[in-house]
Design an enzyme around this catalytic site. Structure first.
Site, PDB file in Angstrom:
ATOM      1  CG  ASP A 200      -1.913  -1.162   1.162  1.00 61.11           C
ATOM      2  OD1 ASP A 200      -2.274  -1.601   0.061  1.00 61.11           O
ATOM      3  OD2 ASP A 200      -2.284  -1.659   2.247  1.00 61.11           O
TER       4      ASP A 200
ATOM      5  CG  HIS B  18      -2.494  -1.791  -6.899  1.00 61.84           C
ATOM      6  ND1 HIS B  18      -1.673  -2.328  -7.851  1.00 61.84           N
ATOM      7  CD2 HIS B  18      -2.129  -2.388  -5.733  1.00 61.84           C
ATOM      8  CE1 HIS B  18      -0.849  -3.203  -7.291  1.00 61.84           C
ATOM      9  NE2 HIS B  18      -1.118  -3.265  -6.007  1.00 61.84           N
TER      10      HIS B  18
HETATM   11  P1  GDP Z   1      -0.835   0.396  -3.545  1.00 69.75           P
HETATM   12  O1  GDP Z   1      -1.474  -0.856  -3.088  1.00 69.75           O
HETATM   13  O2  GDP Z   1       0.646   0.400  -3.341  1.00 69.75           O
HETATM   14  O3  GDP Z   1      -1.215   0.779  -4.944  1.00 69.75           O
HETATM   15  O4  GDP Z   1      -1.398   1.555  -2.594  1.00 69.75           O
HETATM   16  P2  GDP Z   1      -2.947   1.759  -2.179  1.00 69.75           P
HETATM   17  O5  GDP Z   1      -3.668   2.324  -3.346  1.00 69.75           O
HETATM   18  O6  GDP Z   1      -3.490   0.541  -1.550  1.00 69.75           O
HETATM   19  O7  GDP Z   1      -2.787   2.795  -1.001  1.00 69.75           O
HETATM   20  C1  GDP Z   1      -2.321   4.085  -1.209  1.00 69.75           C
HETATM   21  C2  GDP Z   1      -3.442   5.098  -0.862  1.00 69.75           C
HETATM   22  O8  GDP Z   1      -2.890   6.377  -0.684  1.00 69.75           O
HETATM   23  C3  GDP Z   1      -4.483   5.234  -1.950  1.00 69.75           C
HETATM   24  O9  GDP Z   1      -5.722   5.497  -1.355  1.00 69.75           O
HETATM   25  C4  GDP Z   1      -4.010   6.464  -2.734  1.00 69.75           C
HETATM   26  O10 GDP Z   1      -5.055   7.167  -3.383  1.00 69.75           O
HETATM   27  C5  GDP Z   1      -3.433   7.290  -1.633  1.00 69.75           C
HETATM   28  N1  GDP Z   1      -2.295   8.128  -2.031  1.00 69.75           N
HETATM   29  C6  GDP Z   1      -1.282   7.799  -2.868  1.00 69.75           C
HETATM   30  N2  GDP Z   1      -0.373   8.781  -2.911  1.00 69.75           N
HETATM   31  C7  GDP Z   1      -0.819   9.745  -2.070  1.00 69.75           C
HETATM   32  C8  GDP Z   1      -0.297  11.001  -1.643  1.00 69.75           C
HETATM   33  O11 GDP Z   1       0.773  11.460  -2.053  1.00 69.75           O
HETATM   34  N3  GDP Z   1      -1.025  11.699  -0.709  1.00 69.75           N
HETATM   35  C9  GDP Z   1      -2.208  11.246  -0.220  1.00 69.75           C
HETATM   36  N4  GDP Z   1      -2.848  11.983   0.684  1.00 69.75           N
HETATM   37  N5  GDP Z   1      -2.733  10.063  -0.614  1.00 69.75           N
HETATM   38  C10 GDP Z   1      -2.044   9.335  -1.516  1.00 69.75           C
HETATM   39  P1  IMO Z   2      -1.159  -4.135  -2.314  1.00 71.77           P
HETATM   40  O1  IMO Z   2      -0.701  -4.679  -3.648  1.00 71.77           O
HETATM   41  C1  IMO Z   2      -1.255  -4.619   1.969  1.00 71.77           C
HETATM   42  C2  IMO Z   2      -1.095  -8.744   3.424  1.00 71.77           C
HETATM   43  C3  IMO Z   2      -2.231  -9.320   4.237  1.00 71.77           C
HETATM   44  C4  IMO Z   2      -1.459 -10.307   5.098  1.00 71.77           C
HETATM   45  C5  IMO Z   2      -0.402 -10.853   4.134  1.00 71.77           C
HETATM   46  C6  IMO Z   2      -0.789 -12.157   3.460  1.00 71.77           C
HETATM   47  O2  IMO Z   2      -2.373  -3.310  -2.390  1.00 71.77           O
HETATM   48  O3  IMO Z   2      -0.014  -3.451  -1.632  1.00 71.77           O
HETATM   49  P2  IMO Z   2      -2.459 -12.763   1.487  1.00 71.77           P
HETATM   50  O4  IMO Z   2      -3.919 -12.471   1.313  1.00 71.77           O
HETATM   51  O5  IMO Z   2      -1.594 -12.175   0.422  1.00 71.77           O
HETATM   52  O6  IMO Z   2      -2.175 -14.216   1.717  1.00 71.77           O
HETATM   53  O7  IMO Z   2      -2.082 -12.035   2.879  1.00 71.77           O
HETATM   54  O8  IMO Z   2      -0.214  -9.835   3.166  1.00 71.77           O
HETATM   55  N1  IMO Z   2      -1.492  -8.205   2.117  1.00 71.77           N
HETATM   56  C7  IMO Z   2      -1.490  -6.895   1.816  1.00 71.77           C
HETATM   57  N2  IMO Z   2      -1.232  -5.824   2.585  1.00 71.77           N
HETATM   58  N3  IMO Z   2      -1.488  -4.457   0.655  1.00 71.77           N
HETATM   59  C8  IMO Z   2      -1.683  -5.530  -0.153  1.00 71.77           C
HETATM   60  O9  IMO Z   2      -1.651  -5.434  -1.490  1.00 71.77           O
HETATM   61  C9  IMO Z   2      -1.767  -6.820   0.428  1.00 71.77           C
HETATM   62  N4  IMO Z   2      -1.950  -8.071  -0.052  1.00 71.77           N
HETATM   63  C10 IMO Z   2      -1.789  -8.911   0.991  1.00 71.77           C
HETATM   64  O10 IMO Z   2      -2.859  -8.325   5.018  1.00 71.77           O
HETATM   65  O11 IMO Z   2      -0.773  -9.626   6.116  1.00 71.77           O
HETATM   66 MG    MG Z   3      -2.944  -1.476  -1.811  1.00 73.59          MG
END
Ligand code: GDP
Ligand code: IMO
Ligand code: MG
Length: 432
Positions: free
Chosen positions: A13, A41
């Site tokens: 994340d 994502h």
């Molecule tokens: P990923 O799994 O690595 O793609 O990340 P996620 O999308 O799960 O989590 C990142 C969150 O932070 C999302 O809700 C994005 O919209 C938000 N986000 C990303 N970059 C920024 C930033 O620079 N500032 C803020 N406030 N939010 C951001």
């Molecule tokens: P993105 O791509 C954050 C975590 C789960 C758990 C561990 C194993 O959005 O960064 P799984 O379901 O893969 O067997 O779970 O990994 N986990 C994530 N945490 N972002 C994710 O994906 C995750 N995908 C799995 O919470 O700790």
């Molecule tokens: Mg994510």
């Protein structure tokens, strides 16, 4: 020609989706190389606000092809649901390709994921319950069912029929496997075949030889992005075992899961948040259970994209990121969510860990998770900037203390921070 891998440098994340959406503007091909719909994502762009699980984050650029690589595990009905949601938002996803070698996540994988977690009790991993682990188990055990098998109804039915007796034996071996309707459904041959073959027909037009797609793109000198799932600390080999996922988010997994020679990856961009978050169990040395942690969670909207779970939040952990730098060899790092720190007077950064048992200082991540669990962060403090950065569009326009914070993280990581984001939108990405 250039191939760039985008890799999570922390616990997931970090903002990989937004970075890929940003870079994909000038990419010809985006390849997701691992994980499945455990990913969430989030992409915020001029078309709207999207939560992607399987579909690569370059999908919003019509001229960019997006491939689900062989290293991804695909739940076909879940993918169809995601395609439907994008279609409703006006994206027909003609630019989506699916590798015929990718393995399928079956309903019984989801069930086994849940049963396994229940059996672990207080030691549970806190998986996303999407069946990811059991799907990779079947892949490695050489009894998985792949996309190519789904394209042939007889083949698919035969493989399903051959595997289900074993699955039922496993399910009945769990002490608390109460035979609810859901349990019965997850092992019901007829229902699974109907649902999966119907989804397979919907997906057929997207299925391709993934390796050939990548190879032709390389031949043409196209720009390729490799999109990671999760981050180093949850890597199956290098993460906080057993609190990990069942694939390799690091660049080693990118070559394998996208189908291209490792030497063809020109650059690796690490994505790190300006602080730390995690969902699921396992050690998290800088975790905060106080008002500062709450402030990070609320201001950063730190709730899981896939499961809605509140994310665990803490200060930036430079040891974990440095560990990731060593494993992944980042050409540079994109630092996200700097704006979330706007309201703090003082900031802390863990530059090392200390073991209270023997006073030893650690500058890397220990193999032993029980050792890691007792390590305490050694912090250094930096001044905050207490200025809204969300409108900043250049490096120079950031407050001096914000630049100093980024420069210190850069020093600790030992690799340049090439991008800094101050909000989720495309325009809120600052290139240094
Ligand atoms: P990923 O799994 O690595 O793609 O990340 P996620 O999308 O799960 O989590 C990142 C969150 O932070 C999302 O809700 C994005 O919209 C938000 N986000 C990303 N970059 C920024 C930033 O620079 N500032 C803020 N406030 N939010 C951001
Ligand atoms: P993105 O791509 C954050 C975590 C789960 C758990 C561990 C194993 O959005 O960064 P799984 O379901 O893969 O067997 O779970 O990994 N986990 C994530 N945490 N972002 C994710 O994906 C995750 N995908 C799995 O919470 O700790
Ligand atoms: Mg994510």
């Amino acid at each position: 020609m250039s191939v760039i891998a985008v890799v999570g440098a922390q616990w997931g994340d970090e903002g990989k989706g937004r970075v890929v959406d940003y870079l994909a503007e000038s990419a010809d091909l985006v390849v997701r190389y691992g994980g499945g719909n455990n990913a969430g994502h989030t992409v915020v762009n001029p078309h709207g606000h999207f939560k992607l699980h399987l579909i690569p984050s370059g999908i919003f650029h019509a001229r960019t092809r997006n491939l689900l690589g062989n290293g991804v595990v695909i739940n076909p009905p879940a993918l169809v649901t995601e395609l439907d949601a994008l279609a409703a938002a006006g994206f027909t996803c003609d630019n989506l390709l699916i590798s015929d070698r990718a393995h399928l996540v079956m309903p019984y994988h989801v069930l086994l994921d849940q049963l396994d977690e229940r059996e672990r009790g207080s030691g549970k991993i806190g998986t996303t319950s999407r069946g990811i682990g059991p799907a990779y188990v079947d892949k490695v055990a050489r009894r998985g069912i792949r996309v190519v098998d789904l394209m042939d109804a007889d083949d698919f039915r035969n493989r399903l029929a051959a595997t289900l007796p074993r699955v039922r034996r496993m399910v009945s071996g769990y002490a608390d496997a109460d035979m609810t309707d859901a349990t019965a459904e997850a092992t019901d041959e007829g229902k699974i075949a109907d649902a999966y073959l119907a989804a397979g027909e919907r997906l057929r037009r997207h299925v391709a030889d993934g390796q050939q797609v990548v190879d032709e793109a390389l031949e043409r000198g196209e720009r390729i992005l490799l999109e990671g799932q999760l981050g180093t600390m949850r890597d199956i080999d290098w993460g906080i075992y057993p609190y990990v996922t069942s694939s390799s988010p690091i660049p080693g997994g990118a070559s394998l899961g996208a189908g291209l020679p490792a030497v063809r990856i020109d650059r690796v961009m690490g994505v790190a948040k300006a602080y730390t978050t995690a969902v699921g169990a396992g050690p998290l040395p800088t975790e905060l259970d106080d008002a500062a942690g709450e402030q990070l969670r609320e201001r950063g909207a730190e709730y899981g994209t896939s499961t809605g779970r509140p994310r665990r939040c803490g200060w930036y952990d430079a040891v974990a990121v440095r560990f990731s730098v060593r494993l992944a060899g980042y050409s540079s790092i994109a630092l996200t969510k700097l704006d979330v720190l706007d309201g703090f007077d003082r900031l802390r950064v863990a530059r090392a860990y200390r073991d209270p048992a023997d006073g030893r200082e650690w500058t890397t991540v220990p193999a032993s998770t029980s050792t890691y669990e007792r390590l305490e962060p050694v912090y250094e403090e930096l001044p905050g900037w207490r200025t809204d950065t969300t409108g900043c569009r250049t490096w120079q326009s950031l407050p001096a203390n914000a630049r100093a914070y980024v420069e210190r993280l850069e020093q600790l990581a030992g690799t340049p921070i090439s991008h800094v984001s101050v909000g989720p939108e495309r325009a809120q990405m600052i290139e240094r």
